[in-house]
Design a protein around this motif. Sequence first.
Motif, short mmCIF file in Angstrom:
data_model
loop_
_atom_site.label_atom_id
_atom_site.label_comp_id
_atom_site.label_asym_id
_atom_site.label_seq_id
_atom_site.Cartn_x
_atom_site.Cartn_y
_atom_site.Cartn_z
N GLN A 246 47.64 32.23 46.74
CA GLN A 246 48.60 33.45 45.86
C GLN A 246 47.56 33.53 45.21
OE1 GLN A 246 51.64 30.18 47.46
NE2 GLN A 246 52.84 32.46 48.07
N TYR A 247 48.34 34.67 44.37
CA TYR A 247 47.59 35.47 43.25
C TYR A 247 49.14 34.60 41.95
CZ TYR A 247 44.95 38.38 45.06
OH TYR A 247 43.15 38.77 46.47
N VAL A 248 48.34 34.21 40.77
CA VAL A 248 49.04 33.78 40.28
C VAL A 248 50.28 34.70 40.04
CG1 VAL A 248 49.17 33.23 37.19
CG2 VAL A 248 47.53 31.55 38.92
N GLU A 249 49.69 35.99 39.43
CA GLU A 249 49.69 37.37 38.95
C GLU A 249 51.59 37.79 39.89
OE1 GLU A 249 47.21 36.88 39.20
OE2 GLU A 249 46.06 37.33 36.93
N ASP B 268 40.71 17.40 49.67
CA ASP B 268 41.39 17.65 48.61
C ASP B 268 42.92 18.69 49.92
OD1 ASP B 268 39.76 19.99 49.28
OD2 ASP B 268 40.14 20.62 46.77
N ASN C 36 34.90 33.75 55.11
CA ASN C 36 35.24 34.97 56.65
C ASN C 36 34.42 36.94 56.36
OD1 ASN C 36 37.46 33.68 57.04
ND2 ASN C 36 39.14 34.09 56.03
N ARG D 261 42.00 31.21 37.96
CA ARG D 261 43.02 30.97 36.94
C ARG D 261 43.59 32.29 37.52
NH1 ARG D 261 42.90 35.68 32.87
NH2 ARG D 261 40.90 36.42 32.89
N HIS D 262 43.32 33.41 37.92
CA HIS D 262 44.33 33.88 39.19
C HIS D 262 44.96 33.53 40.54
CE1 HIS D 262 43.33 37.42 36.36
NE2 HIS D 262 41.86 37.05 36.47
N VAL D 263 44.30 32.55 40.98
CA VAL D 263 44.57 32.00 41.77
C VAL D 263 45.62 30.37 41.93
CG1 VAL D 263 43.43 30.74 43.78
CG2 VAL D 263 42.77 32.44 43.14
N ARG D 264 46.77 30.57 42.39
CA ARG D 264 47.44 29.43 42.73
C ARG D 264 46.87 27.84 43.20
NH1 ARG D 264 53.51 31.53 43.71
NH2 ARG D 264 53.55 33.43 42.41
N GLY E 30 47.94 22.44 46.11
CA GLY E 30 47.07 21.43 46.48
C GLY E 30 45.52 21.82 47.11
N LEU E 31 45.11 22.29 47.16
CA LEU E 31 43.92 22.97 47.77
C LEU E 31 43.03 23.88 45.91
CD1 LEU E 31 43.35 24.38 51.02
CD2 LEU E 31 42.32 22.01 49.97
N SER E 32 42.19 23.71 45.71
CA SER E 32 41.98 24.44 43.93
C SER E 32 41.73 25.56 44.43
CB SER E 32 40.14 23.89 44.23
OG SER E 32 39.35 23.94 45.31
N ASP F 1 37.54 42.80 56.13
CA ASP F 1 38.24 41.19 56.21
C ASP F 1 39.16 41.61 55.53
OD1 ASP F 1 39.34 38.62 56.85
OD2 ASP F 1 38.57 37.46 55.03
N VAL G 91 33.96 36.68 44.99
CA VAL G 91 33.88 36.51 46.58
C VAL G 91 32.40 36.63 46.97
CG1 VAL G 91 34.37 36.70 48.74
CG2 VAL G 91 35.95 35.77 47.22
N ARG H 27 38.58 26.20 46.34
CA ARG H 27 38.63 25.97 47.96
C ARG H 27 39.20 27.02 48.51
NH1 ARG H 27 35.69 22.47 50.07
NH2 ARG H 27 37.12 20.64 49.20
N ARG H 28 39.64 27.76 47.91
CA ARG H 28 40.43 28.47 48.76
C ARG H 28 39.93 30.49 48.63
NH1 ARG H 28 46.39 28.00 49.39
NH2 ARG H 28 47.10 26.51 48.81
N LEU H 29 39.00 30.44 48.04
CA LEU H 29 37.84 31.70 47.20
C LEU H 29 37.44 31.37 48.45
CD1 LEU H 29 38.31 32.63 43.89
CD2 LEU H 29 38.99 33.27 45.54
N VAL I 4 36.98 29.76 51.40
CA VAL I 4 37.43 30.55 52.70
C VAL I 4 37.73 31.82 52.84
CG1 VAL I 4 39.71 31.00 53.90
CG2 VAL I 4 39.26 28.88 53.16
N TYR I 5 38.00 33.02 51.64
CA TYR I 5 37.22 34.36 52.33
C TYR I 5 35.60 34.61 51.93
CZ TYR I 5 41.99 35.42 51.16
OH TYR I 5 43.53 35.27 51.89
N TYR J 140 45.04 32.66 52.32
CA TYR J 140 45.10 31.19 52.20
C TYR J 140 44.70 31.40 50.97
CZ TYR J 140 43.03 33.18 56.23
OH TYR J 140 43.32 33.14 57.97
N PHE K 291 37.67 40.08 42.09
CA PHE K 291 37.61 38.96 43.26
C PHE K 291 36.91 38.97 43.95
CE2 PHE K 291 38.44 38.43 47.90
CZ PHE K 291 39.50 37.32 47.90
#
Lengths: 260, 291
Positions: B158-161, B226, A44, A25-28, A31-33, B119, A15, A36-38, A40-41, B156, A11
């Motif tokens: 969730q992990y696959v794990e 998206d 931040n 590949r660890h992030v669900r 909707g958003l990829s 953070d 980041v 995209r979610r990373l 945000v972090y 923001y 991570f």
Amino acid sequence: MHGLRELQLGFASAVLDGAEGDFDRHVRTAGLSGARRLQVYRNNALLSLTGALEAVYPVARRVVGEGFFRYAAAQYIARHPSRSGDLHEFGEHFPLFLQSFAPAADLVYLPDVARLEWAYHRVFHAAGHPPLDVTALARVSAERQGDLRFELHPAARLLESAFPIPRIWQVNQDDHDGDSTVDLSEGGVKLLIVRRENLEIEFRPLEDGEFELLRALAGDCDFATACERAMAAQPTLDLPACFQRHVSQGVLVAFHLPTD
Amino acid sequence: MTAKPALSRLGPSSIPARAGIGLRAEHYAAVLETPPPVGWLEVHSENYFGAGGKPLDYLERIRAHYPLSLHGVGLSIGSTDPLDQRHLASLKHLIRRFEPALVSEHLSWSSVGGRYFNDLLPLPYTEEALDHMVGRVAQVQDVLGRQILIENPSSYLQYVESAIPEWEFLVELAARAGCGMLLDVNNIYVSARNHGFDAGAYLRAIPRHLVREIHLAGFTVNRFDDGELLIDTHNRPVWPAVWALYHQAMHRFGRIPTLIEWDSDLPELAVLVDEAHRADAILEECHAWAA
């Protein structure tokens, strides 16, 4: 399965270093990829650390403008990551960073302005200290006085600059009105940044001799050596009066005699 | 915890089941000039880690009027780095000096390999992470010599794990480590929207005896081509949907001390006090149901 430590290190690379690789590949991806979610972090962390620098260096920020400051902050954050969960400790190397930051090379006074702001920040949060015990000092025998070591108040700092930094600081305060020109040829300053009893912070310009005296004492010189340096810097210095003043104003707050 | 006689310089020691507000430097002078009619105050612990100066001086004077809660944002409790003992020592020192009724931290991590994000980062909800958090919370409580509360974060991603729902993770953590819960109703709403779970089900999964404090704050909506994400920005009033969820929460849990948090783009103090009064009105209503 990926272990917790590996996940946290991955991570951080993704980041902080932008070395995303296949971390997403660890992030669900609902909707958003993941990317995209990373992001945000990433934003931040950058906002949090930039905000901390802006809080400590408002004058530098005002001098260079918001956009430039954020650009410089991002470079600084990448090179000098935060090492503490207490944001007040972040930003110590920013003055030195600015000194070698090519885009700010023309602003020769900027690193010293930043030094002044860091000194202000440290003085703001420094410990309090009771005044020097003058009765105990008076009991030191005349022949031992030269061996005395003195301590400056924890909320006192010395700073020397080739530029009129208190003036630059002053004209960049929110409540400043009136003439805001700064004449750089006005010359440099030897400064004591000190917190008063009422917790307000003051910039006191010092003469050469008293600056040398305090600098030597702060550097753990014995009193005799400090006095010699002060007189060498300013032969006309009224040394006893100068020393008295810094004791009574609570700049010199403690002493000890080294045991032989 | 045994009650000890309050020193004269400290105000009330326990936090009432009323609304309080987050105290920020911008409001120090206003709070001292006319102490606002709120039940208690909360501060970020790290803002008082300095050795002296104005922040501690103000807090000391303000503490004489109000019960206090210390809310940490920097302990990085979920990190796999060793706990920062210096940070813990500063927190312990602060607790001794100000005798807060509540001390809280987050279900999150914020550093690894010695680098800090400053953070609140999400943990994977796995058995390994749960064991880790249980050990870390126990360690913190041992050093501090008291119970802490752990707050659910806004997240923001969730992990696959992740294999355990957040609410189950928190309940299990509280049961095993003996910590309490600080339930941030705004964070539940934000994460529920970001990840598509049912906020009401989250509340219903939490046993009432675990919840010691509630947080409320405002979020911001970030729209992308998206989709959208709600970001926990603490820079605006509590949203109507979050008030509604708070209503449900108080109905379920009964009256719990509730904090209005507002950390950036700060409005004048009166705006925070109004938000607190709105929470108080809901708390009163719950009292009426219970009666």
